[in-house]
Design an enzyme around this catalytic site. Structure first.
Site, PDB file in Angstrom:
ATOM      1  N   ASP A   1       5.048   4.767   3.505  1.00 22.03           N
ATOM      2  CA  ASP A   1       4.764   6.199   3.623  1.00 22.03           C
ATOM      3  C   ASP A   1       6.016   6.872   4.154  1.00 22.03           C
ATOM      4  OD1 ASP A   1       3.472   8.819   4.316  1.00 22.03           O
ATOM      5  OD2 ASP A   1       1.638   7.686   3.924  1.00 22.03           O
TER       6      ASP A   1
ATOM      7  N   ASP B   1      -2.519  11.626  -3.110  1.00 25.31           N
ATOM      8  CA  ASP B   1      -2.600  13.027  -3.522  1.00 25.31           C
ATOM      9  C   ASP B   1      -2.622  13.067  -5.049  1.00 25.31           C
ATOM     10  OD1 ASP B   1      -2.048  15.723  -4.220  1.00 25.31           O
ATOM     11  OD2 ASP B   1      -0.964  16.025  -2.343  1.00 25.31           O
TER      12      ASP B   1
ATOM     13  N   GLU C   1       0.876  -1.166   0.000  1.00 28.24           N
ATOM     14  CA  GLU C   1       0.000   0.000   0.000  1.00 28.24           C
ATOM     15  C   GLU C   1       0.915   1.219   0.000  1.00 28.24           C
ATOM     16  OE1 GLU C   1      -3.489   2.473   2.331  1.00 28.24           O
ATOM     17  OE2 GLU C   1      -2.448   0.873   3.403  1.00 28.24           O
TER      18      GLU C   1
ATOM     19  N   TYR D   1      -9.519   6.652   7.657  1.00 32.06           N
ATOM     20  CA  TYR D   1      -9.976   7.789   8.455  1.00 32.06           C
ATOM     21  C   TYR D   1     -10.487   8.914   7.562  1.00 32.06           C
ATOM     22  CZ  TYR D   1      -9.481  11.916  11.485  1.00 32.06           C
ATOM     23  OH  TYR D   1      -9.695  13.078  12.172  1.00 32.06           O
ATOM     24  N   TYR D   2      -9.712   9.251   6.538  1.00 32.11           N
ATOM     25  CA  TYR D   2     -10.099  10.357   5.661  1.00 32.11           C
ATOM     26  C   TYR D   2     -11.232   9.961   4.711  1.00 32.11           C
ATOM     27  CZ  TYR D   2      -5.999  12.707   7.450  1.00 32.11           C
ATOM     28  OH  TYR D   2      -5.092  13.290   8.278  1.00 32.11           O
ATOM     29  N   GLU D   3     -11.269   8.698   4.316  1.00 36.98           N
ATOM     30  CA  GLU D   3     -12.340   8.264   3.421  1.00 36.98           C
ATOM     31  C   GLU D   3     -13.702   8.463   4.063  1.00 36.98           C
ATOM     32  OE1 GLU D   3     -13.849   4.276   0.962  1.00 36.98           O
ATOM     33  OE2 GLU D   3     -12.063   4.199   2.228  1.00 36.98           O
TER      34      GLU D   3
ATOM     35  N   ASP E   1     -11.044   9.703  -4.049  1.00 35.25           N
ATOM     36  CA  ASP E   1     -12.171  10.632  -4.041  1.00 35.25           C
ATOM     37  C   ASP E   1     -12.010  11.678  -5.130  1.00 35.25           C
ATOM     38  OD1 ASP E   1      -9.898  11.691  -2.504  1.00 35.25           O
ATOM     39  OD2 ASP E   1     -11.180  13.467  -2.335  1.00 35.25           O
TER      40      ASP E   1
ATOM     41  N   ASN F   1      10.670   7.462   0.867  1.00 33.13           N
ATOM     42  CA  ASN F   1      10.103   8.242  -0.228  1.00 33.13           C
ATOM     43  C   ASN F   1       9.659   7.294  -1.328  1.00 33.13           C
ATOM     44  OD1 ASN F   1      12.620   9.619   1.057  1.00 33.13           O
ATOM     45  ND2 ASN F   1      11.309  11.314   0.410  1.00 33.13           N
TER      46      ASN F   1
END
Length: 252
Positions: free
Chosen positions: A76, A125, A51, A200-202, A159, A103
Site C-alpha cells: 500500500d 477502489d 495483498e 475493518y471496512y468490510e 463490495d 505505488n
C-alpha cells in the site's frame, strides 16, 4: 495527516519487515530485495502471496497466521494505515509477513519473474472513471504477468458491483480460467476460514447490507490481453464516509 499518524509513520522506519519505496526512492535506488525475497528476507522457499492495496493489513496478517507455510506481503502507499498490521505482525513475532510501501503502478519493479504465486485484491477502489487505474484491468494484468507464476492465482473480493462486473468482462474477453465466482460470498458454499477474515471496512459494508462479491481466477503467461469495450452501470451507493463517486450513470 494528523500528528498521531505522523508519529506512527516515523516509527515504521525501525520495522525490519517494512520496506518503503515510493516513486522517488525507486527512481534513484534499485530495490535490493527483487529476486531475493525467499533467500534474504523470508529465508525459505515457501510461496509468496501479495495483498495489493492492503490498507490496515488485516488480511495480510490474518492469512499469515492461518498459513505459516506461505509468505505474505501487504502493499500500500499509505504508511499510516499500514502501521496497524505491521505492528501486529511485529508484536506477534511473525516471520512470514512483510509490508511494502509503494505505488502499485510500479509493482513489477519489486519482484522478479515467477517470484509470486498469488495476488489478493481486497476491496480495491473500483476507479470507475479510468480503466487503467483498476487493479483488475489489463494494464495491471500485464504487470502481474511479469512476476506471477504461470497460471498464478488472483483473488478479487469486493463490495463494488462495478468492479465485479468489469472484472467478469475482463476475464471473459481474455478467456481466463475461473476457479470460483459468486455475487454473494456470505450466502455461498465457499465461506471458509480464509474468506471469513473481515477487514475493518468490510464489516462496515456488511453492516450496511451490501453483498460481498468474490472471484478466484488464474493468469496464464502466454495470453495476449485485450481490454473489454463495454458500458457498465456505476455503483449508486455512497462509499462509507465519502461523497458520491460520480454523477455519471455508466462507464467503460
Amino acid at each position: 495527516m494528523g500528528k498521531g499518524k505522523l508519529e506512527k509513520f516515523a516509527d515504521m522506519a525501525s520495522y525490519p519487515h517494512v520496506f518503503e519505496y515510493p516513486y522517488s526512492a525507486v527512481d534513484n535506488v534499485p530495490f535490493e530485495m527483487k529476486g531475493k525475497w525467499h533467500r534474504d528476507f523470508f529465508k525459505n522457499d515457501h510461496p509468496i502471496v501479495l495483498e495489493l492495496g492492503c490498507g490496515r493489513g488485516e488480511y495480510t496478517v490474518g492469512l499469515g497466521k492461518m498459513f505459516p507455510e506461505k509468505n505474505f506481503i501487504g502493499v500500500d502507499i499509505k504508511g499510516a494505515r499500514m502501521w496497524t498490521g505491521a505492528t501486529e505482525a511485529l508484536q506477534s513475532g511473525m516471520k512470514n509477513v512483510a509490508f511494502l510501501r509503494t505505488n502499485i503502478e510500479i509493482i513489477e519493479r519489486f519482484f522478479t519473474e515467477g517470484e509470486v504465486s498469488e495476488i489478493w485484491l481486497t476491496f480495491s477502489d473500483p476507479q470507475m472513471k479510468k480503466a487503467t487505474k483498476r487493479l483488475t484491468s489489463t494494464y495491471f494484468m500485464e504487470r502481474y504477468c511479469k512476476f506471477l507464476q504461470p497460471n498464478g492465482i488472483i483473488h478479487l473480493k469486493t463490495d463494488s458491483n462495478f468492479m465485479f462486473t468489469y472484472t467478469k468482462y475482463m476475464i471473459e474477453t481474455n478467456q481466463l480460467p475461473v476457479d470460483f465466482i459468486t455475487e454473494d460470498l456470505y450466502h455461498s458454499d465457499l465461506v471458509d476460514d480464509i474468506l471469513g477474515i473481515k477487514t475493518y471496512y468490510e464489516q462496515q459494508w456488511l453492516d450496511r447490507g451490501l453483498s460481498i462479491k468474490y472471484i478466484k481466477f488464474r493468469l496464464p503467461q502466454d495470453v495476449q490481453l485485450e481490454e473489454p469495450d463495454v458500458e457498465i452501470e456505476l455503483d449508486s451507493y455512497r462509499s462509507y464516509n465519502r461523497s458520491k463517486r460520480s454523477e455519471l450513470q455508466t462507464s467503460k
